[in-house]
Design a protein around this motif. Sequence first.
Motif, PDB file in Angstrom:
ATOM      1  N   THR A  87       0.126  -7.199   1.623  1.00 35.64           N
ATOM      2  CA  THR A  87      -0.090  -6.473   0.441  1.00 35.64           C
ATOM      3  C   THR A  87      -1.462  -6.841  -0.135  1.00 35.64           C
ATOM      4  O   THR A  87      -2.139  -5.865  -0.720  1.00 35.64           O
ATOM      5  CB  THR A  87       1.158  -6.683  -0.803  1.00 35.64           C
ATOM      6  OG1 THR A  87       2.411  -6.514  -0.423  1.00 35.64           O
ATOM      7  CG2 THR A  87       0.658  -5.986  -2.197  1.00 35.64           C
ATOM      8  N   ASP A  90      -3.957  -5.387   2.057  1.00 43.25           N
ATOM      9  CA  ASP A  90      -3.869  -3.844   2.086  1.00 43.25           C
ATOM     10  C   ASP A  90      -4.723  -3.338   0.726  1.00 43.25           C
ATOM     11  O   ASP A  90      -5.339  -2.457   0.803  1.00 43.25           O
ATOM     12  CB  ASP A  90      -2.453  -3.176   1.804  1.00 43.25           C
ATOM     13  CG  ASP A  90      -2.381  -1.785   2.233  1.00 43.25           C
ATOM     14  OD1 ASP A  90      -3.065  -1.175   3.009  1.00 43.25           O
ATOM     15  OD2 ASP A  90      -1.625  -1.207   1.528  1.00 43.25           O
ATOM     16  N   ASN A  91      -4.357  -4.017  -0.623  1.00 43.62           N
ATOM     17  CA  ASN A  91      -4.997  -3.741  -1.696  1.00 43.62           C
ATOM     18  C   ASN A  91      -6.567  -3.907  -1.566  1.00 43.62           C
ATOM     19  O   ASN A  91      -7.473  -3.191  -2.246  1.00 43.62           O
ATOM     20  CB  ASN A  91      -4.433  -4.750  -2.808  1.00 43.62           C
ATOM     21  CG  ASN A  91      -3.073  -4.013  -3.485  1.00 43.62           C
ATOM     22  OD1 ASN A  91      -2.859  -2.867  -3.000  1.00 43.62           O
ATOM     23  ND2 ASN A  91      -2.389  -5.162  -3.761  1.00 43.62           N
TER      24      ASN A  91
END
Length: 162
Positions: A87, A90-91
Motif C-alpha cells: 500500500t 502504491d501510494n
Amino acid sequence: QAVEALVEANQIPDPTIQAGYRHLTEPNINAFVANLSIPIPIFDNNKGAIQEAYNRRKKAEEQQRQSEVAISTNLIELYQDLLVLHTDIDNSNKIIIPEAEKAYKIINDGYLLGKFRFLDVLESQRTLFEARKNLITSLLDYNIRVAEMERLIGRPLMTVTK
C-alpha cells in the motif's frame, strides 16, 4: 516413535541358542552339545526405558507443534507487513511522488518568475527527495520480507497459488 518401538521390543528378552561339537578324551566319545537359554526378566522389565522413550516422543511432538505455530505466526506477520508495504509503495508511486514533483515544478517555475524564495524551492526539492527515499526504503523492506517468506515456505512466491 522408532526408539519407543525398539525399547518396547527389548522388553521381551531374546533367547540364546548355542550348539557345538565336543570330543571327550577320557571315554573317547564324540558328542554334539546344544544349549538353550531364555532369560526371565523378574526384576527388570524395562519400564523405565519405555517411559523415557515415551517422554522423548511426546517432547519431540510438542517441539514440532511449537515450531509450526512459530512459523505460522511469522508467515502471518510477514504477510501483513507485505500488505502495508504494498500500500505504501502504491501510494508513493501514484500519489505522493507525482504530487511532490508537481509541487516542486510549480515552486521552481514560480521562483524563476520571482514569486517564491529560493528556500521554498529547496524545501519542495527536499520533500520530493524524501518521498523518493521513502519509496526506495519501502521497496527494500518489501523485498526483504518477500525473501523471508520464500525462505519459510521453501519456494518462490510466484509459484504459490491460492
